[in-house]
Design an enzyme around this catalytic site. Structure first.
Site, PDB file in Angstrom:
ATOM      1  N   GLU A 266       0.885  -1.167   0.000  1.00  0.00           N
ATOM      2  CA  GLU A 266       0.000   0.000   0.000  1.00  0.00           C
ATOM      3  C   GLU A 266       0.913   1.203   0.000  1.00  0.00           C
ATOM      4  O   GLU A 266       1.605   1.464   0.986  1.00  0.00           O
ATOM      5  CB  GLU A 266      -0.875   0.020   1.256  1.00  0.00           C
ATOM      6  CG  GLU A 266      -1.711  -1.235   1.469  1.00  0.00           C
ATOM      7  CD  GLU A 266      -2.930  -1.294   0.573  1.00  0.00           C
ATOM      8  OE1 GLU A 266      -3.160  -0.348  -0.200  1.00  0.00           O
ATOM      9  OE2 GLU A 266      -3.640  -2.303   0.635  1.00  0.00           O
ATOM     10  N   CYS A 300      -2.067   8.941   3.002  1.00  0.00           N
ATOM     11  CA  CYS A 300      -1.686   8.436   1.677  1.00  0.00           C
ATOM     12  C   CYS A 300      -2.746   8.762   0.635  1.00  0.00           C
ATOM     13  O   CYS A 300      -2.431   9.010  -0.518  1.00  0.00           O
ATOM     14  CB  CYS A 300      -1.462   6.944   1.749  1.00  0.00           C
ATOM     15  SG  CYS A 300      -2.804   6.111   2.589  1.00  0.00           S
ATOM     16  N   GLU A 397       4.035  13.502  -4.323  1.00  0.00           N
ATOM     17  CA  GLU A 397       3.296  13.434  -3.064  1.00  0.00           C
ATOM     18  C   GLU A 397       4.032  14.285  -2.025  1.00  0.00           C
ATOM     19  O   GLU A 397       5.188  14.022  -1.708  1.00  0.00           O
ATOM     20  CB  GLU A 397       3.234  11.976  -2.603  1.00  0.00           C
ATOM     21  CG  GLU A 397       2.492  11.802  -1.296  1.00  0.00           C
ATOM     22  CD  GLU A 397       2.494  10.346  -0.832  1.00  0.00           C
ATOM     23  OE1 GLU A 397       3.561   9.714  -0.863  1.00  0.00           O
ATOM     24  OE2 GLU A 397       1.426   9.866  -0.428  1.00  0.00           O
TER      25      GLU A 397
END
Ligand code: NAD
Ligand code: MN
Length: 823
Positions: A266, A300, A397
């Site tokens: 993940e 996330c 990110e």
């Protein structure tokens, strides 16, 4: 502040949650040990690390730093415990898990305080979101432990699992990992993130309280370079479950390649938050707050890219700025604080660096007028406008409270902009027009899509990424398959290992090499070669040469190399040639497969019809296909005929599944529903096994295309002619051009090109172990999914091993679309 001043300003006064219970618990326990076999043990290297409180920057606790010797110890404990835990009845495991859930609730406030102290996140979030969800995951998965024997028939636990989690939701990530693993009967070695170990250690204490058998869960704190890497490389760990950054995920994929370890990853995201002009803008503003300022943006799936329809952009930005002025930042233990501290000085610096870069790249930065506390690691909510889609801050990110805003004009443009990222974790779509929202949701490449809501999570609904956001799902029933495997696989793997040992010991030859199968060769095919003449058949005319080319974009095309390779029969005689495919052929095939992407959007009814039609056309040429199979493999005519029959039946199976593998509707605890839809993965590269030239090919291609994927197939390199014979079957079955592309040649060379290719979304490889390893290594480039055989044979003729849900799961990825009801 006195009462008159409060009336004047209507400001919130401080409402602090007491830190004392948490601090007292720390004092009582530190220095913390490692948790192995339900006991606290000293780290072998006698090293300790300090955990800090990010809102003050001051030390909070001393925790043990494990080394690889401790990893060995913990894995051995987990292995020993697995002998028993893996066989413990589901009901018994359910009782333990139920007790864990209850104990989490009993200690909920202590856990919430510890989490806020250690991580810096607001108590409002730990108390109302993190910890309740932790309990929910154990309750929900206790249910799957109870039901495993009925609902997961034929499945077994994987064994010892290594779990590595990040710092942003320390206890919640632990629960996402441990709960399903326990439910399926695995034993565990878990490594918390370096900055946030405390709630995992409190959790260890809870396991002592509930009397979980020793060794079932072991917790090792410490540094990634020591514990993380040793766990990943440990030969006695059967699976690695990881949540963290894409870079580390990639290195884990590479480190485990070819080891046969199951992995789930993940990873990061850059999720779009799409606002159409008919959206309720006041709800949108609150949505944005939850999307990017929840947990200081260290999420996330944070909605970090705000995509606004052009005509409402100015109005929305003005409303947002107004709201940002009223966000409250400060002491995480203050119950009226919205934004807490960033987890570490390093993370704070990284956010600042990316924000500076955004300014340098010409975007316009805006922050509220108020100032952050000067003690501790705080960063103000930040909004960038005038951002161009290719710049760093629009692509990378940031993992902090930084929102980048862009505009679009039409729904198509919104989708293109939303998908303009290498990630695919989540998306949020805002519109009062349900038709529009539900038209957009399936078009976005992301594992979760929230309609008029954001950042909703529940144990019942799977979570996980598309593309470079990783693979595997956590939550829902699909999450269980990460921790369970078909029983026949465990057995086959063991038998295979024994077989390899005995072959290498006495150097046995295969049946083909010593010619012992000679008499079974299909006699009537000899006429084509006429070299022995023993069957009394004397051809008058030479056979018309049939040279299969490549099958790309619905056309038969010559190999780019201009070379062909010989194909041999079981006696080693040349029986034909196929094209020698190369890099260029694969690229063209991938391009054709992409161009045929519309296949996924068509109706399932239509896809099913085409699969039936392929079966029908294959059946019309049964004899010819059977002869070819016998000729290539040397099997008997009866076996060859059986292979064709099973292939036809298999096509029927997937035609049947096409409109029956449908997903489910989840009912999480909210007013609304979650649609869990299995979607096509995209372009799948398929390297077929050597055995069963026709059935191996059909068994892999049929499920992939049934689920809407398009494929580039490398047929069995030993016996490619059954696949190339299918060209005409495919051409006459209304299959759109480009859905199935076939490139013959060397399996390993061609697989390497497919595994390296950034436009291939998944790679299946059925061949020798070394080839599997190369495919897994190369796939780390764009984090494509892989499905490989690790050199183990599979009983393709049998339904249990040769078809069904395993194939369907490998052909799909689940998207969860959250649809709340009501105004
Ligand atoms: P990270 O990848 O640096 O670390 C995650 C964990 O892996 C930590 O426990 C760390 O100690 C360990 N680790 C680091 N290097 C390792 C190695 N070489 N081998 C084995 N283990 C290693 O990530 P982070 O900075 O802690 O967390 C932030 C990242 O996590 C973000 O990119 C975020 O998007 C991602 N994340 C993803 C999800 C999700 O569900 N998809 C959830 C939370 C966070
Ligand atoms: Mn800390």
């Amino acid at each position: 502040m006195n009462i008159m001043e409060i009336f004047d300003t209507m400001e919130y006064g401080p409402a602090p949650e007491a830190a004392n219970p948490g601090l007292a618990w720390i004092k009582e326990h530190q220095p913390f040990g490692l948790f192995i076999n339900n006991k606290w043990v000293k780290p072998a290297g006698k090293q300790y690390i300090e955990s800090i409180n990010p809102s003050t920057g001051k030390p909070l606790a001393r925790v043990a730093a494990a080394s690889s010797a401790d990893v060995d110890r913990a894995v051995a404990a987990a292995r020993a415990a697995f002998e028993m835990w893996g066989k413990t009845p589901g009901h018994v495991r359910a009782r333990y898990m139920y007790a864990i859930a209850r104990h989490i609730q009993k200690h909920s406030r202590l856990l919430a305080v510890l989490e806020s102290l250690d991580n810096g996140k607001p108590i409002r979030e730990t108390r109302d979101i993190d910890i309740p969800l932790v309990a929910r995951h154990f309750y929900y998965n206790a249910g799957w432990a109870q039901l495993m024997e009925q609902e997961m028939v034929g499945f077994e636990p994987v064994g010892v699992v290594g779990q590595i989690i990040p710092w942003n939701f320390p206890l919640l990530m632990l629960a996402w990992k441990i709960a399903p693993a326990l439910a399926m009967g695995n034993t565990i070695v878990l490594k918390p993130a370096r900055y946030t170990s405390l709630t995992a250690l409190k959790f260890a204490e809870i396991m002592q309280e509930v009397g979980l058998p020793p060794g079932v869960v072991n917790i090792l704190t410490g540094e990634a370079s020591q514990v993380g890497e040793a766990l990943v490389r440990h030969p006695d760990v059967n699976k690695i479950a990881f949540t963290g950054s894409t870079d580390v995920g990639r290195s884990i994929r590479r480190a485990t390649a070819g080891s046969g370890k199951k992995i789930s990853l993940e990873l990061g995201g850059k999720s779009p938050f799409i606002v159409f002009d008919d959206a309720d803008l006041d709800s949108v503003v609150e949505g944005v707050v939850d999307a990017i300022w929840f947990n200081q943006g260290q999420v996330c799936c944070a909605g970090s890219r705000l995509l606004m329809q052009e005509n409402i952009a100015d109005r929305l930005i003005a409303k947002l700025r107004e709201r940002m002025e009223h966000l409250r930042i400060g002491d995480p233990l203050d119950k009226a604080v919205d934004i807490g501290a960033i987890v570490s000085p390093g993370q704070l610096k990284e956010i600042q660096r990316l924000v500076n870069q955004g300014v340098e790249e010409g975007a316009q930065m805006w922050q509220p007028s108020w100032a952050c506390p000067t003690e501790g690691y705080f960063f103000p909510p930040t909004l960038f406008t005038n951002v161009s889609p290719a710049t760093t801050i629009a692509q990378v990110e940031i993992f902090g409270p930084v929102l980048v805003a862009m505009t679009f004009r039409t729904p198509d443009e919104a989708v293109a902009l939303a998908n303009n990222t290498r990630y695919g974790l989540a998306a949020s779509v805002w519109s009062e027009n349900i038709n529009l929202a539900l038209d957009i949701a399936p078009k976005i490449k992301a594992g979760s899509v929230w309609v008029n809501c954001t950042n909703l999570f529940d144990a019942s609904s799977g979570f996980g990424g598309y593309r470079e956001s990783g693979f595997g799902r956590e939550g829902g029933k699909e999450g269980l398959y990460e921790y369970a495997q078909p029983a026949w696989k465990t057995k086959a793997a063991q038998e295979f290992l024994i077989a390899i040992e005995s072959t290498s010991a006495n150097g046995a030859k295969s049946a083909h090499e010593d010619g012992s199968d000679e008499q079974s060769l299909a006699g009537e095919d000899n006429y084509q070669y006429g070299d022995d003449g023993t069957n009394g058949y004397h051809p008058v005319l030479p056979a018309i040469d049939r040279t299969p080319k490549m099958f790309i974009g619905g056309k038969q095309v010559r190999p780019d190399s201009g070379y062909s390779r010989d194909v041999y029969d079981a006696r080693g005689r040349v029986i034909g040639q196929v094209g020698e495919g190369n890099r260029k052929d694969i690229r063209n095939a991938v391009e054709a497969a992409h161009a045929a992407g519309g296949w996924a959007i068509g109706t399932t009814h239509n896809r099913a019809q085409i699969l039936y039609y392929i079966a029908e056309n294959l059946s019309a040429r049964e004899d010819e296909f059977a002869r070819r199979v016998a000729l290539q493999t040397g099997c008997t005519r009866a076996d060859a005929a059986n292979e064709v029959q099973v292939a036809i039946s298999r096509l029927f199976s997937y035609a049947a599944w096409t409109d029956k593998y449908e997903g489910v509707v989840h009912r999480p605890p909210l007013r609304g529903a979650v649609l869990a839809l299995p979607e096509a993965i995209g372009v799948i590269g398929i390297a077929c096994p050597d055995e069963y030239p026709l059935l191996g090919f059909i068994s892999l291609v049929a499920p992939a295309i049934a689920m809407g994927n398009t494929v580039v197939v490398i047929p069995s390199p030993q016996s490619p002619l059954s696949a190339t014979d299918c060209y005409q079957v495919l051409e006459t079955s209304d299959l759109p051009a480009g859905v199935v592309n076939i490139v013959t040649g060397d399996r390993d060379t061609l697989s390497q090109v497919l595994a390296d290719h950034d436009d291939v979304d998944s790679m299946w490889y059925f061949g020798p172990l070394e080839g599997c390893q190369r495919v897994e290594l190369a796939s780390a480039g764009n984090m494509k999914r892989t499905w490989v055989s690790y050199g183990h044979p599979r009983a393709w003729l049998e339904t249990v091993q040769g078809e069904g849900q395993e194939f369907l799961r490998e052909s799909t990825q689940v998207k969860n679309i959250w649809i709340p009801y009501g105004e």
